[in-house]
Design an enzyme around this catalytic site. Structure first.
Site, PDB file in Angstrom:
ATOM      1  N   CYS A 103       0.842  -1.205   0.000  1.00 32.97           N
ATOM      2  CA  CYS A 103       0.000   0.000   0.000  1.00 32.97           C
ATOM      3  C   CYS A 103       0.875   1.253   0.000  1.00 32.97           C
ATOM      4  CB  CYS A 103      -0.897  -0.053   1.232  1.00 32.97           C
ATOM      5  SG  CYS A 103      -1.706   1.489   1.653  1.00 32.97           S
ATOM      6  N   CYS A 119       0.188   3.791   2.756  1.00 30.66           N
ATOM      7  CA  CYS A 119       0.648   3.239   4.038  1.00 30.66           C
ATOM      8  C   CYS A 119       2.144   3.491   4.201  1.00 30.66           C
ATOM      9  CB  CYS A 119       0.385   1.733   4.118  1.00 30.66           C
ATOM     10  SG  CYS A 119      -1.351   1.274   3.959  1.00 30.66           S
TER      11      CYS A 119
END
Length: 113
Positions: A39, A42
């Protein structure tokens, strides 16, 4: 009842889903970061998450949603990053999507007074 131990200064990687409740209970305020290695947002948030761990009285618990799908489901995580603030063992705030370090610090600050 507040613990006398200081919160860890680095994020804690959750290895065992069964330890989640204990980790949350061990600290007065916990920022839980549901993330995945693939991600992008993230990864971009990693410095902000680490700053919360080192600069606030909150503990930070990182949970890889690919490893802990059941736990992510239990907390209704549908998009990542999802960050939950727990105070006294209860979820009190939810943030979905990339957040600034200030937003994270403010969120935990409300509960670490």
């Amino acid at each position: 009842m507040s613990s006398t131990e200081a919160a860890p200064a680095e994020p804690i990687q959750l290895d065992d889903a069964d330890a989640f409740d204990d980790r949350v209970a061990e600290n007065d305020v916990v920022l839980v970061d549901f993330y995945a290695d693939w991600c992008g947002p993230c990864r971009m948030m990693e410095p902000a998450v680490e700053a919360v761990a080192s600069d606030t009285d909150a503990a930070v618990l990182k949970i890889d949603v690919d490893v802990h799908q059941a736990l992510a489901g239990e907390y209704g995580v549908q998009g990542i990053p999802t960050l939950l603030v727990f105070a006294d063992g209860e979820p009190v705030e939810r943030m979905v999507g990339a957040q600034s370090e200030q937003a994270l610090t403010d969120a935990v600050g409300e509960h670490t007074a």
